[in-house]
Design a protein around this motif. Structure first.
Motif, short mmCIF file in Angstrom:
data_model
loop_
_atom_site.label_atom_id
_atom_site.label_comp_id
_atom_site.label_asym_id
_atom_site.label_seq_id
_atom_site.Cartn_x
_atom_site.Cartn_y
_atom_site.Cartn_z
N THR A 1 -11.27 -8.03 -5.26
CA THR A 1 -10.15 -7.86 -6.17
C THR A 1 -8.90 -8.54 -5.63
O THR A 1 -8.14 -9.16 -6.39
CB THR A 1 -9.88 -6.36 -6.41
OG1 THR A 1 -11.08 -5.74 -6.84
CG2 THR A 1 -8.81 -6.15 -7.45
N LYS B 1 -7.96 -3.37 -4.67
CA LYS B 1 -8.69 -2.19 -4.20
C LYS B 1 -9.83 -2.56 -3.26
O LYS B 1 -10.37 -1.70 -2.56
CB LYS B 1 -9.23 -1.39 -5.38
CG LYS B 1 -10.25 -2.17 -6.21
CD LYS B 1 -10.70 -1.39 -7.43
CE LYS B 1 -11.70 -2.22 -8.24
NZ LYS B 1 -12.14 -1.51 -9.46
N ASN B 2 -10.23 -3.82 -3.24
CA ASN B 2 -11.23 -4.32 -2.30
C ASN B 2 -10.96 -5.80 -2.08
O ASN B 2 -10.04 -6.37 -2.69
CB ASN B 2 -12.66 -4.08 -2.80
CG ASN B 2 -12.88 -4.60 -4.21
OD1 ASN B 2 -12.43 -5.69 -4.56
ND2 ASN B 2 -13.54 -3.82 -5.05
N GLN C 1 -4.42 -0.71 -0.03
CA GLN C 1 -4.90 -1.96 -0.59
C GLN C 1 -5.53 -2.82 0.50
O GLN C 1 -5.17 -2.72 1.67
CB GLN C 1 -3.75 -2.75 -1.23
CG GLN C 1 -3.00 -2.02 -2.32
CD GLN C 1 -3.78 -1.92 -3.61
OE1 GLN C 1 -4.11 -2.93 -4.21
NE2 GLN C 1 -4.08 -0.70 -4.02
N SER D 1 0.81 -1.22 0.00
CA SER D 1 0.00 0.00 0.00
C SER D 1 0.84 1.27 0.00
O SER D 1 0.32 2.35 0.28
CB SER D 1 -0.92 0.01 1.23
OG SER D 1 -1.77 -1.11 1.27
N THR E 1 -11.11 0.43 0.63
CA THR E 1 -9.77 -0.06 1.01
C THR E 1 -9.56 -0.09 2.52
O THR E 1 -8.53 -0.57 2.98
CB THR E 1 -8.61 0.73 0.38
OG1 THR E 1 -8.46 2.02 1.02
CG2 THR E 1 -8.79 0.91 -1.11
N PRO F 1 -14.60 5.51 -6.00
CA PRO F 1 -14.67 4.66 -4.80
C PRO F 1 -15.41 5.35 -3.66
O PRO F 1 -15.40 6.58 -3.54
CB PRO F 1 -13.20 4.42 -4.46
CG PRO F 1 -12.44 5.52 -5.11
CD PRO F 1 -13.21 5.86 -6.35
#
Length: 678
Positions: A363, A359-360, A255, A250, A419, A414
């Motif tokens: 993902t 990002k989530n 992240q 990150s 995150t 977003p």
């Protein structure tokens, strides 16, 4: 009414996409051709329905299809300006849409529209990509399939690849499909059933050949000392490493993490070919777009102490970033998009497992699944030949493709807490549940901690399941269970960013009736429990180096001296001062500590439902059913405080607008003058 060709296409797509042996999540695309009546002319028109950009076969619905006029799509061959300008053809697809057009056409649309077959499947099966990435993939294709499947040399997805496959099908009428060098497979058929059968035949034939003819040790010998640790030790080490690894991933952008210690991952990490194969990177575009061109590999044995691994990770991260920047500089052109970030998406730790990031949570999980696909591909290619992915320059052309950049730009903005990983204690009901619901709605991943596991599991399921929320049973008075709670957050999401100390209970008694047991229980759950949760969470927050928030749900009783409430009010005052103390101590780490002081929350409260409400009603001489209204009438605003009001205050503190605020207590009491902060 759904066109029969479309119904068949959706059913086929869902079946193919449901089996990970056929294709990965959001990978591949399918199509069907058929006719419908043009509502303008009243005449029959030929159409091509094809999975749109970004969709997933396993969950595909009709709304996820792009709908194009076939005559206009085929007419594009007459205006095609050549491979150097083929990207312009994607914009031209918009002029081929029928009606409202459905989903946005993907780059593979030409493959489906130009191939002269009613039904076309393009898939990314591990077995097919193993053949596609073998050094002698063309010869293997001929050996394995004879004339039924044709080799297509690597070409970046696009209009020219569609022309290539169309020409190959025309020149090989006996063929049922092709192997796309470095990429995947394409199959076709005149009926949906035939296309599906041909796809499955290619996949199964490749699988069988690899099984029957492949080497038993495609990754070489097991390296002594790199074997998987025992499960309990492995997962404890993973939990200890996860926050620091998340911080590394990150550095450029926050992240969310995911941990995988499946047998195929652990076997790969213990093999002598781990270093060389990982350095070659993945090959299929769907793989490296999610995993980056190669992972960060820790080059230490399984038993290396955590502190040694952390120190080595810092060195490897610096080297990885420099290597990625050099990769970008080698291939970037003046019109290339800016470098998106140089941190790894995949981190491999021998003996422990794989950490993947995105990002989530979905993902991050999918990135890990894609790297497992890549491991399977490498195993298959090495079993039969030598793994030979596409050239680095080709990977860059796709990773920093203008079309890929445009696709990223189309993504929705977003949410405020995207995150971020939140941990809420006492979240199985009442105020904690409302807080968890609000944080999840704002984009956070949430750990639902509660003594009542069944209640916590119900909340987690309602919030969306493991890609959004996980349930953990925890007695916050137990040092061991609280440490395990933070470990669970690390393994589920990579770490924690926002901790809400909400777990509590209340015993309403006058001083002379309050026992030492009453006093200890109140202080154990709220004062001791909040301290333990904050302390263990702080270890992860500091290791991540991403800052964060700790929020205490205290009470207006931390200031207000009400009757018959000595144990509860005293422990709330303890919590209130913990806020100030921790704000002073953790500020240097970017961790903000704040509190919320609600008035009595009657509706939806687990505490009030558990007998506290009846006791407080008796103290004030009102019916229990009227207690909320009684509390409201003694406030300045004359409004009852509800769980969602407390949740809103938590979001206000953590949502970003109060980023410079720490050590604050926010009253959520509709105005209790006696509890004003002084």
């Amino acid at each position: 009414m759904t066109n029969p060709a479309v119904a068949d296409l959706i059913a086929r797509s869902n079946r193919l996409g449901a089996d990970p042996r056929n294709t990965n999540y959001a990978g591949g695309n399918t199509s069907a051709k058929g006719t419908e009546i043009d509502p303008v002319t009243g005449e029959s028109v030929e159409l091509c329905w094809v999975k749109g950009s970004g969709g997933d076969l396993g969950t595909l619905k009709e709304s996820g299809l792009a709908v194009l006029r076939l005559d206009r799509l085929r007419a594009l061959t007459g205006v095609y300006p050549g491979v150097d300008r083929e990207d312009e053809m994607v914009a031209a697809f918009d002029y081929c849409l029928h009606g409202k057009g459905g989903a946005a056409p993907s780059i593979d649309t030409a493959m489906h529209g130009l191939v002269d077959s009613a039904h076309v499947d393009h898939l990314h099966p591990d077995s097919g990509i193993a053949i596609a990435t073998a050094a002698d993939g063309e010869q293997l294709t001929a050996t394995i399939f004879g004339e039924r499947v044709v080799w297509v040399p690597w070409r970046r997805p696009g209009f020219q690849l569609g022309l290539d496959i169309a020409a190959i099908k025309e020149a090989n009428p006996q063929a049922i499909g092709c192997i796309l060098g470095g990429h995947g497979i394409t199959a076709w058929g005149e009926t949906s059933e035939q296309a599906e059968a041909n796809s499955l035949e290619i996949i199964a034939t490749a699988e069988t050949y690899i099984t029957e003819h492949g080497k038993g040790d495609p990754f070489g010998a097991v390296v002594p000392g790199y074997e998987a640790l025992p499960e309990a030790e492995r997962r404890a080490k993973a939990a200890a490493l996860a926050p620091a690894i998340r911080g590394i991933a990150s550095a450029d952008a926050p992240q969310v993490g995911h941990f995988t210690d499946s047998p195929e991952v652990l076997d790969f990490l213990a093999s002598e070919k781990l270093g060389p194969l990982a350095a070659l990177g993945t090959s299929c575009p769907d793989h490296f777009l999610r995993t980056k061109v190669k992972p960060l590999v820790v080059d230490l044995p399984a038993a290396a102490p955590v502190q040694d691994v952390l120190a080595r990770l810092a060195e490897l991260h610096e080297a990885y970033r420099a290597d990625y920047a050099a990769y970008y500089d080698r291939h970037a052109t003046p019109d290339s998009p800016a470098m998106r970030g140089a941190d790894p998406a995949i981190v491999l730790v021998p003996g422990v497992g794989m950490f993947s990031f995105g990002k989530n949570k979905q993902t991050a999980r999918v990135a890990g699944e894609f790297y497992v696909n890549a491991i399977n591909v490498m195993r298959g290619a090495e079993s039969l030949s030598t793994y030979a992915p596409i050239e680095e320059s080709e990977k860059f052309r796709i990773e920093y493709w203008a079309l890929e950049e445009a696709k990223l730009a189309r993504l929705p903005k977003p949410k405020a807490l995207a995150t971020r990983v939140a941990l809420v204690t006492g979240a199985g009901s009442g105020i904690g549940r409302a807080i968890a619901e609000r944080l999840a709605a704002e984009g956070a991943c949430v750990v639902i901690a509660d003594l009542n596991l069944e209640g916590a599991q119900a909340v987690a399921a309602e919030l969306g399941g493991p890609d959004v929320a996980v349930a953990v049973q925890c007695d916050v008075t137990s040092e061991e269970q609280v440490a395990a709670l933070i470990d669970a957050a690390a393994l589920a999401f990579g770490g924690v960013d926002l901790v809400v100390n909400n777990a509590g209970l209340s015993i309403s008694k006058p001083l002379l009736e309050t026992t030492v047991k009453d006093w200890d229980l109140q202080h154990d759950v709220m004062a001791r429990g909040s301290f333990l949760v904050a302390r263990e969470a702080a270890r992860a927050l500091i290791a991540q180096k991403l800052g964060g928030d700790i929020v205490y749900i205290a009470s207006k009783n931390s200031l207000f001296a009400g009757p018959n409430n000595i144990a509860y009010s005293a422990t709330k005052a303890d919590q209130a001062h913990q806020v100030r103390l921790l704000a002073a101590e953790l500020g240097e780490h970017g961790v903000r500590v704040n509190g919320i002081n609600p008035d009595g929350v009657v509706r939806g409260s687990g505490i009030f439902a558990g007998g506290w409400g009846a006791k407080r009603a008796a103290v004030y001489g009102v019916e229990e059913s009227e207690l909320g209204a009684y509390y409201a009438q003694r406030t300045l605003l004359k409004r009852e405080v509800l769980p969602e009001h407390v949740a809103a205050a938590v979001f206000a503190l953590a949502g970003g607008d109060l980023s410079q605020t720490t050590g604050l207590h926010i009253p959520v009491d509709s105005g209790v003058a006696a509890a004003f902060l002084r």
